[in-house]
Design a protein around this motif. Structure first.
Motif, PDB file in Angstrom:
ATOM      1  N   GLN A 112      33.993  32.029  41.958  1.00  0.00           N
ATOM      2  CA  GLN A 112      33.399  33.101  41.169  1.00  0.00           C
ATOM      3  C   GLN A 112      32.032  33.492  41.723  1.00  0.00           C
ATOM      4  OE1 GLN A 112      35.332  30.647  39.841  1.00  0.00           O
ATOM      5  NE2 GLN A 112      36.912  32.158  39.394  1.00  0.00           N
ATOM      6  N   GLU A 113      31.243  32.516  42.176  1.00  0.00           N
ATOM      7  CA  GLU A 113      29.944  32.833  42.781  1.00  0.00           C
ATOM      8  C   GLU A 113      30.120  33.605  44.081  1.00  0.00           C
ATOM      9  OE1 GLU A 113      27.324  29.089  41.078  1.00  0.00           O
ATOM     10  OE2 GLU A 113      27.835  29.112  43.199  1.00  0.00           O
ATOM     11  N   VAL A 114      31.122  33.240  44.866  1.00  0.00           N
ATOM     12  CA  VAL A 114      31.405  33.963  46.111  1.00  0.00           C
ATOM     13  C   VAL A 114      31.781  35.405  45.798  1.00  0.00           C
ATOM     14  CG1 VAL A 114      33.032  34.163  48.041  1.00  0.00           C
ATOM     15  CG2 VAL A 114      32.021  31.944  47.487  1.00  0.00           C
ATOM     16  N   ILE A 115      32.633  35.591  44.819  1.00  0.00           N
ATOM     17  CA  ILE A 115      33.062  36.940  44.438  1.00  0.00           C
ATOM     18  C   ILE A 115      31.860  37.760  43.970  1.00  0.00           C
ATOM     19  CG2 ILE A 115      34.381  38.230  42.699  1.00  0.00           C
ATOM     20  CD1 ILE A 115      36.515  35.960  42.954  1.00  0.00           C
ATOM     21  N   LYS A 116      31.021  37.170  43.129  1.00  0.00           N
ATOM     22  CA  LYS A 116      29.839  37.870  42.619  1.00  0.00           C
ATOM     23  C   LYS A 116      28.862  38.208  43.745  1.00  0.00           C
ATOM     24  CE  LYS A 116      25.929  37.301  39.530  1.00  0.00           C
ATOM     25  NZ  LYS A 116      25.178  36.352  38.714  1.00  0.00           N
ATOM     26  N   ASN A 117      28.595  37.242  44.622  1.00  0.00           N
ATOM     27  CA  ASN A 117      27.574  37.427  45.658  1.00  0.00           C
ATOM     28  C   ASN A 117      28.023  38.299  46.828  1.00  0.00           C
ATOM     29  OD1 ASN A 117      25.880  35.833  44.110  1.00  0.00           O
ATOM     30  ND2 ASN A 117      26.306  33.977  45.253  1.00  0.00           N
ATOM     31  N   THR A 118      29.316  38.335  47.105  1.00  0.00           N
ATOM     32  CA  THR A 118      29.808  39.154  48.221  1.00  0.00           C
ATOM     33  C   THR A 118      30.245  40.541  47.770  1.00  0.00           C
ATOM     34  OG1 THR A 118      32.076  38.351  48.000  1.00  0.00           O
ATOM     35  CG2 THR A 118      30.618  37.155  49.544  1.00  0.00           C
ATOM     36  N   GLY A 119      30.495  40.700  46.489  1.00  0.00           N
ATOM     37  CA  GLY A 119      31.000  41.978  45.989  1.00  0.00           C
ATOM     38  C   GLY A 119      32.504  42.109  46.123  1.00  0.00           C
ATOM     39  N   ALA A 120      33.161  41.025  46.475  1.00  0.00           N
ATOM     40  CA  ALA A 120      34.621  41.053  46.594  1.00  0.00           C
ATOM     41  C   ALA A 120      35.250  41.389  45.247  1.00  0.00           C
ATOM     42  CB  ALA A 120      35.132  39.700  47.084  1.00  0.00           C
ATOM     43  N   MET A 121      36.372  42.046  45.283  1.00  0.00           N
ATOM     44  CA  MET A 121      37.199  42.382  44.125  1.00  0.00           C
ATOM     45  C   MET A 121      36.568  43.397  43.173  1.00  0.00           C
ATOM     46  SD  MET A 121      39.007  38.718  43.273  1.00  0.00           S
ATOM     47  CE  MET A 121      40.065  39.444  42.024  1.00  0.00           C
ATOM     48  N   LYS A 122      35.502  44.066  43.579  1.00  0.00           N
ATOM     49  CA  LYS A 122      34.941  45.121  42.747  1.00  0.00           C
ATOM     50  C   LYS A 122      35.600  46.429  43.155  1.00  0.00           C
ATOM     51  CE  LYS A 122      30.669  42.926  41.726  1.00  0.00           C
ATOM     52  NZ  LYS A 122      29.266  42.860  41.780  1.00  0.00           N
ATOM     53  N   ASN A 123      35.851  47.272  42.200  1.00  0.00           N
ATOM     54  CA  ASN A 123      36.505  48.560  42.470  1.00  0.00           C
ATOM     55  C   ASN A 123      37.791  48.359  43.267  1.00  0.00           C
ATOM     56  OD1 ASN A 123      34.192  49.860  41.335  1.00  0.00           O
ATOM     57  ND2 ASN A 123      33.153  49.520  43.274  1.00  0.00           N
ATOM     58  N   SER A 124      38.541  47.343  42.905  1.00  0.00           N
ATOM     59  CA  SER A 124      39.712  47.006  43.712  1.00  0.00           C
ATOM     60  C   SER A 124      40.878  47.967  43.519  1.00  0.00           C
ATOM     61  CB  SER A 124      40.157  45.572  43.442  1.00  0.00           C
ATOM     62  OG  SER A 124      40.347  45.354  42.071  1.00  0.00           O
ATOM     63  N   ASN A 125      41.524  48.220  44.621  1.00  0.00           N
ATOM     64  CA  ASN A 125      42.750  49.010  44.669  1.00  0.00           C
ATOM     65  C   ASN A 125      43.617  48.365  45.756  1.00  0.00           C
ATOM     66  OD1 ASN A 125      44.691  50.906  44.387  1.00  0.00           O
ATOM     67  ND2 ASN A 125      43.492  52.603  45.221  1.00  0.00           N
ATOM     68  N   CYS A 126      43.935  47.115  45.518  1.00  0.00           N
ATOM     69  CA  CYS A 126      44.577  46.268  46.525  1.00  0.00           C
ATOM     70  C   CYS A 126      45.899  46.830  47.046  1.00  0.00           C
ATOM     71  CB  CYS A 126      44.816  44.871  45.959  1.00  0.00           C
ATOM     72  SG  CYS A 126      43.329  44.087  45.336  1.00  0.00           S
ATOM     73  N   ALA A 127      46.676  47.385  46.160  1.00  0.00           N
ATOM     74  CA  ALA A 127      47.984  47.893  46.569  1.00  0.00           C
ATOM     75  C   ALA A 127      47.855  48.945  47.661  1.00  0.00           C
ATOM     76  CB  ALA A 127      48.725  48.456  45.365  1.00  0.00           C
ATOM     77  N   VAL A 128      46.737  49.656  47.672  1.00  0.00           N
ATOM     78  CA  VAL A 128      46.511  50.710  48.661  1.00  0.00           C
ATOM     79  C   VAL A 128      45.692  50.190  49.850  1.00  0.00           C
ATOM     80  CG1 VAL A 128      45.385  52.943  49.052  1.00  0.00           C
ATOM     81  CG2 VAL A 128      46.665  52.538  46.942  1.00  0.00           C
ATOM     82  N   ASN A 129      44.612  49.474  49.583  1.00  0.00           N
ATOM     83  CA  ASN A 129      43.665  49.091  50.627  1.00  0.00           C
ATOM     84  C   ASN A 129      44.067  47.868  51.446  1.00  0.00           C
ATOM     85  OD1 ASN A 129      41.873  51.191  49.990  1.00  0.00           O
ATOM     86  ND2 ASN A 129      40.986  49.987  48.343  1.00  0.00           N
ATOM     87  N   ASN A 130      44.690  46.897  50.822  1.00  0.00           N
ATOM     88  CA  ASN A 130      45.064  45.672  51.523  1.00  0.00           C
ATOM     89  C   ASN A 130      46.386  45.900  52.256  1.00  0.00           C
ATOM     90  OD1 ASN A 130      45.821  43.079  52.318  1.00  0.00           O
ATOM     91  ND2 ASN A 130      45.065  42.130  50.441  1.00  0.00           N
ATOM     92  N   PRO A 131      46.426  45.681  53.568  1.00  0.00           N
ATOM     93  CA  PRO A 131      47.668  45.891  54.317  1.00  0.00           C
ATOM     94  C   PRO A 131      48.844  45.073  53.785  1.00  0.00           C
ATOM     95  CG  PRO A 131      45.850  45.539  55.837  1.00  0.00           C
ATOM     96  CD  PRO A 131      45.322  45.291  54.463  1.00  0.00           C
ATOM     97  N   LYS A 132      48.537  43.951  53.134  1.00  0.00           N
ATOM     98  CA  LYS A 132      49.602  43.131  52.538  1.00  0.00           C
ATOM     99  C   LYS A 132      50.092  43.733  51.229  1.00  0.00           C
ATOM    100  CE  LYS A 132      47.105  39.296  52.858  1.00  0.00           C
ATOM    101  NZ  LYS A 132      46.738  37.876  52.739  1.00  0.00           N
ATOM    102  N   GLY A 133      49.312  44.663  50.662  1.00  0.00           N
ATOM    103  CA  GLY A 133      49.683  45.286  49.394  1.00  0.00           C
ATOM    104  C   GLY A 133      49.541  44.350  48.216  1.00  0.00           C
ATOM    105  N   THR A 134      48.725  43.302  48.377  1.00  0.00           N
ATOM    106  CA  THR A 134      48.572  42.310  47.316  1.00  0.00           C
ATOM    107  C   THR A 134      47.096  42.098  46.996  1.00  0.00           C
ATOM    108  OG1 THR A 134      48.485  40.479  48.888  1.00  0.00           O
ATOM    109  CG2 THR A 134      50.655  41.057  48.017  1.00  0.00           C
ATOM    110  N   CYS A 135      46.855  41.471  45.876  1.00  0.00           N
ATOM    111  CA  CYS A 135      45.506  41.114  45.461  1.00  0.00           C
ATOM    112  C   CYS A 135      44.929  40.091  46.432  1.00  0.00           C
ATOM    113  CB  CYS A 135      45.556  40.529  44.053  1.00  0.00           C
ATOM    114  SG  CYS A 135      43.951  40.011  43.434  1.00  0.00           S
ATOM    115  N   CYS A 136      43.631  40.170  46.685  1.00  0.00           N
ATOM    116  CA  CYS A 136      42.974  39.289  47.650  1.00  0.00           C
ATOM    117  C   CYS A 136      42.496  37.973  47.046  1.00  0.00           C
ATOM    118  CB  CYS A 136      41.798  40.013  48.299  1.00  0.00           C
ATOM    119  SG  CYS A 136      40.479  40.451  47.123  1.00  0.00           S
TER     120      CYS A 136
END
Length: 82
Positions: free
Chosen positions: A45-69
Motif C-alpha cells: 500500500q505504501e508503494v502504491i501511494k508513493n509511486t502513484g500506481a493504480m491511480k486513474n486506472s484503466n487497466c483493460a485498455v492500458n495494460n497489454p495483458k488487459g488485467t489489473c496490475c
C-alpha cells in the motif's frame, strides 16, 4: 488489510510477466518500486501511494495483458523487499 481495488475485475491467477511498466496507467516501472522500497516503503500500500500506481486506472485498455496490475505490484514488491 484490504486489497487495493482495480477498475477491471480481472483474474490475475496467471503467471506474472513484467513488461516495460508494472503499472501502465501511471507509467510505474519495476525500478520505481525498487527505489520506493529502498526509500523505506514497508508495505504494498505504501508503494502504491508513493509511486502513484493504480491511480486513474484503466487497466483493460492500458495494460497489454488487459488485467489489473495489483498482482504485478505485489510480485515486484516481494522480489525486492527483504
Amino acid at each position: 488489510m484490504e486489497k487495493e481495488k482495480c477498475c477491471c475485475n480481472s483474474d490475475n491467477s496467471k503467471e506474472i510477466s513484467i513488461g516495460e511498466y508494472v503499472c501502465y496507467c501511471n507509467h510505474v516501472t519495476e525500478d520505481d518500486i525498487k527505489n520506493c522500497i529502498k526509500e523505506g516503503a514497508q508495505t504494498v500500500q505504501e508503494v502504491i501511494k508513493n509511486t502513484g500506481a493504480m491511480k486513474n486506472s484503466n487497466c483493460a485498455v492500458n495494460n497489454p495483458k488487459g488485467t489489473c496490475c495489483y498482482s504485478d505490484i505485489v510480485y515486484v514488491f516481494n522480489k525486492y523487499k527483504k
